[in-house]
Write a protein that holds these residues in place. Sequence first.
Motif, PDB file in Angstrom:
ATOM      1  N   THR A 184       0.847  -1.213   0.000  1.00 64.51           N
ATOM      2  CA  THR A 184       0.000   0.000   0.000  1.00 64.51           C
ATOM      3  C   THR A 184       0.876   1.254   0.000  1.00 64.51           C
ATOM      4  O   THR A 184       2.100   1.208   0.219  1.00 64.51           O
ATOM      5  CB  THR A 184      -0.903   0.008   1.226  1.00 64.51           C
ATOM      6  N   SER A 185       0.226   2.382  -0.230  1.00 63.88           N
ATOM      7  CA  SER A 185       0.949   3.683  -0.246  1.00 63.88           C
ATOM      8  C   SER A 185       1.520   4.011   1.101  1.00 63.88           C
ATOM      9  O   SER A 185       2.638   4.542   1.220  1.00 63.88           O
ATOM     10  CB  SER A 185       0.006   4.797  -0.707  1.00 63.88           C
ATOM     11  N   ILE A 186       0.769   3.703   2.161  1.00 65.16           N
ATOM     12  CA  ILE A 186       1.266   4.021   3.521  1.00 65.16           C
ATOM     13  C   ILE A 186       2.513   3.214   3.805  1.00 65.16           C
ATOM     14  O   ILE A 186       3.492   3.710   4.374  1.00 65.16           O
ATOM     15  CB  ILE A 186       0.172   3.741   4.564  1.00 65.16           C
ATOM     16  N   GLU A 187       2.548   1.939   3.375  1.00 63.99           N
ATOM     17  CA  GLU A 187       3.716   1.091   3.590  1.00 63.99           C
ATOM     18  C   GLU A 187       4.911   1.604   2.782  1.00 63.99           C
ATOM     19  O   GLU A 187       6.052   1.519   3.248  1.00 63.99           O
ATOM     20  CB  GLU A 187       3.361  -0.349   3.211  1.00 63.99           C
ATOM     21  N   LYS A 188       4.617   2.099   1.595  1.00 54.00           N
ATOM     22  CA  LYS A 188       5.731   2.672   0.789  1.00 54.00           C
ATOM     23  C   LYS A 188       6.361   3.874   1.500  1.00 54.00           C
ATOM     24  O   LYS A 188       7.580   4.001   1.571  1.00 54.00           O
ATOM     25  CB  LYS A 188       5.214   3.104  -0.586  1.00 54.00           C
ATOM     26  N   VAL A 189       5.503   4.791   2.024  1.00 53.55           N
ATOM     27  CA  VAL A 189       6.029   5.978   2.720  1.00 53.55           C
ATOM     28  C   VAL A 189       6.803   5.583   3.960  1.00 53.55           C
ATOM     29  O   VAL A 189       7.851   6.145   4.284  1.00 53.55           O
ATOM     30  CB  VAL A 189       4.855   6.929   3.066  1.00 53.55           C
ATOM     31  N   LYS A 190       6.286   4.559   4.675  1.00 52.96           N
ATOM     32  CA  LYS A 190       6.954   4.097   5.895  1.00 52.96           C
ATOM     33  C   LYS A 190       8.331   3.521   5.557  1.00 52.96           C
ATOM     34  O   LYS A 190       9.317   3.761   6.254  1.00 52.96           O
ATOM     35  CB  LYS A 190       6.080   3.067   6.581  1.00 52.96           C
ATOM     36  N   LEU A 191       8.410   2.748   4.447  1.00 50.67           N
ATOM     37  CA  LEU A 191       9.678   2.202   4.006  1.00 50.67           C
ATOM     38  C   LEU A 191      10.656   3.295   3.618  1.00 50.67           C
ATOM     39  O   LEU A 191      11.842   3.236   3.940  1.00 50.67           O
ATOM     40  CB  LEU A 191       9.434   1.234   2.833  1.00 50.67           C
ATOM     41  N   LEU A 192      10.143   4.335   2.945  1.00 47.77           N
ATOM     42  CA  LEU A 192      11.015   5.451   2.514  1.00 47.77           C
ATOM     43  C   LEU A 192      11.594   6.182   3.713  1.00 47.77           C
ATOM     44  O   LEU A 192      12.783   6.509   3.755  1.00 47.77           O
ATOM     45  CB  LEU A 192      10.230   6.399   1.619  1.00 47.77           C
ATOM     46  N   GLY A 193      10.786   6.421   4.744  1.00 45.44           N
ATOM     47  CA  GLY A 193      11.294   7.078   5.945  1.00 45.44           C
ATOM     48  C   GLY A 193      12.332   6.252   6.657  1.00 45.44           C
ATOM     49  O   GLY A 193      13.344   6.775   7.142  1.00 45.44           O
ATOM     50  N   PHE A 194      12.139   4.933   6.704  1.00 48.56           N
ATOM     51  CA  PHE A 194      13.119   4.052   7.347  1.00 48.56           C
ATOM     52  C   PHE A 194      14.451   4.093   6.607  1.00 48.56           C
ATOM     53  O   PHE A 194      15.517   4.177   7.213  1.00 48.56           O
ATOM     54  CB  PHE A 194      12.567   2.630   7.406  1.00 48.56           C
TER      55      PHE A 194
END
Length: 860
Positions: free
Chosen positions: A40-50
């Motif tokens: 999902t988009s939220i998981e993509k953003v979370k991965l990018l921040g990590f």
Amino acid sequence: MSQQTTIRKLAELVNTPVEKLLEQLAEAGMKFSGPDQVVTSIEKVKLLGFLKRAHGKSEAAAAEVDAPKKITLNRSRKQEITVGGGKAKQTVDVVVRKKVTLLRDASGAPISEDDERAEILRRLEESRQRNLDEQQRLAESDRRRAEEIERARQEAAEAERARLEAEAAAKAAAEPEVEARKPAHGHGRPAPRAAEPARAPAHDAKHKTRGSHAMVAGPEDDDRTSRFAGQMHLSAADRARRGAGGRGKPSGKPQRRQLDQSRTGSGFQRPTAPVKREVAIGETITVADLAQKLALKGGDVVKALFKMGVMATINQTIDHDTAVLVTEELGHTAVRASENSAEELLIAHVEEAQGEKVARPPVVTIMGHVDHGKTSLLDYIRRTKVASGEAGGITQHIGAYHVETPKGVISFLDTPGHAAFSAMRARGAKLTDIVVLVVAADDGVMPQTAEAIQHAKAAGVPLVVAINKIDKSDADPSRVKNELLAHDVVAEEFGGDTQMVELSAKTGQGVDELLESLGLQAEVLELRAVPTGRATGVVIESSLDRGRGPVATVLVQSGQLEKGDYVVCGVQYGRVRALFDENGQQVQSAGPSIPVQVLGLSGVPDAGDDLVVVEDERLAKDVAQQRDAKRRESRLVAQGGNRMEDILAQMGEGAGQLTLNLVVKADVQGSVQALRDALTGLSNDQIRINVIGSGVGGITESDAQLAATSKATIIGFNVRADATARKVIENQGVDLRYFSIIYDVIDQVKQIASGVLGVEIREEIIGTAEVRDVFRSSKFGAVAGCMVVEGVIRRGKPIRVLRQQTVIFEGELESLRRFKENVDEVRNGTECGIGVKAYNDVKAGDQIECFERIEVQRTL
């Protein structure tokens, strides 16, 4: 990127192996079992921040990733509408565009307005806090810098005080006995002894700060004396006086005003006698400047002038004599001020240029009465026709010519002969060496001939008489010689010293004898001048040329006038741009006794002004400005400061006097002066001719405005009005008159003055009738039967009824009859019947007086 993205597709998009991407997702806290699961988009953003945190990015940068994003949607809709009807029917395309902006957070949810406002306020608060921190940092830096400066100033003050104390101690040690007996200024206590220890050092004293200066106070110092505690040469009274005016904080309690004992002790003392000042006064001075030099108020000087009978305000200018009188009246001494520094420099400048004198050509002035042949004689000598260029054959200006004759060079001045040019003839006589008096053999000695003789005698110039027009049949030269005897002009043949030559300017007879007489007279006079060096001369005539500017005809008297010289001429100055002889030919220089036209002056000089060549333009400008200031001050003195007696006399004279205002413009300065003198001389008790404006050149718009404002008549002598001036004259209805001969000017001004004087109504009694009896008529009322005893009684004329020589009624004659017939008039010795209109109280013995009113034009 759509929400149906799998891990495999994401690995392909970011060019990363699927196994590594699964490991990164697991490290970020997200567990996936296989590469085909959806991300999902939220998981993509979370991965990018990590990943950013793992690679060393700051929290602020990571927060930026979580910052809300802005999405802008543009929509457009197109439709057609029909406009008009019938044949004018048209189809128009209408496009409606709509723009929508949406804000979404990291999760993709829309952000409300309250959340957006809170974010903005948070950022503003952060910016304000940063500004406050910066201001505190700058204030702390300024405070530290001020403390360093104050510390350095205190150290300097302490060092200066220590030096002064050391000097005072050394001086006291040298003279201990004198210092012990010497009291302090203004106080009865003795000065400090030499053995007295110095004051405590700076670190033991009490520090005081007043304003921006650090001061040190000892145990005996108070707040008023602490400022000058270190200056040992000041007394306590001086310190008190200076300290009272020092800067400092107010103490809150009102301080008592300290008595300035220095003014009653050993300091300033009031003078026991009046102070007499020596005041330098020039030719003129304003009342304000005189009051300043006398150290008085302007009102006191005005009051003193008023007591002397001179009414002048504080801004008016008074002459030297009046200023001296008021200065002595106020108890001071007046001396003449030397204000002619530039003039003195000019005189020294001229004296330096003197050299060896050599013989120069004579300057001969032709004088005589109108139409006696002066210009014709000069024409014959010059072989030109000057008279054809003069209006009516009459010379209006001074003409200057130098002529090559067999006897050498002779410069001639031709002056007008009319009575109005008396001033011009006087100027000509002052410039000349020899006067040739032209007298017509058929006319004899005339009034202007006598005036020319007087001018020549007043100037101390030798006279040569030219008896002209001997070719006429009625010429009588012997009669002219006999008439000249009455004016103390004695011919040589009669035992006198005046040469008389009989000639004819028309035929040339006797002209050579005249030139020979002039050459002989010049040899007797031994005329000499300096031919080189700086030139000096006299202005014969001046005018304003439209194309060339101010033009002055100058007769050089000494030196060499050259092109490019700096000259001062009266109140004008300039540099010689060009020189022209009498024929209009340009020349490079002119020597003594040679007349030339000069171009390049700053303005039109007056005829008779001196021309001097100076070294530079600065001296010329200073002299001209100083002369102009003196002339202006003299004019102000003439206008202001009238005495009471003069004002009262003017009030009495001007009660019934009328004024005719004139604006005079002429082609040359000499004509302007002559016209002013001639026209103002026409004034009498009834009318005053006032020339409010005059000048050289054409009639301008300012002249027309001046005439319109003051209701004046414009006199144009050999000049014309320009287009703008004519427009003003037509719109304002100004009276403009052109002339070329001075006779016409005087005659027409007399006519104008007569019109201003108006008409006088006079009553003339034309007849008297005596009432013998009174008859009553139903139609006319009372009808008086009369006998005409004097003059004639006319119908339609006003009458008066007299009883015992007293007027009892004034009215009109209603009817006049002789027997039964109506008549127009009844003469002396004839009976008649008179009906008086609106009056029925006529009695026998009354007299009926018939009169008429006559308008008589007043004249000068």
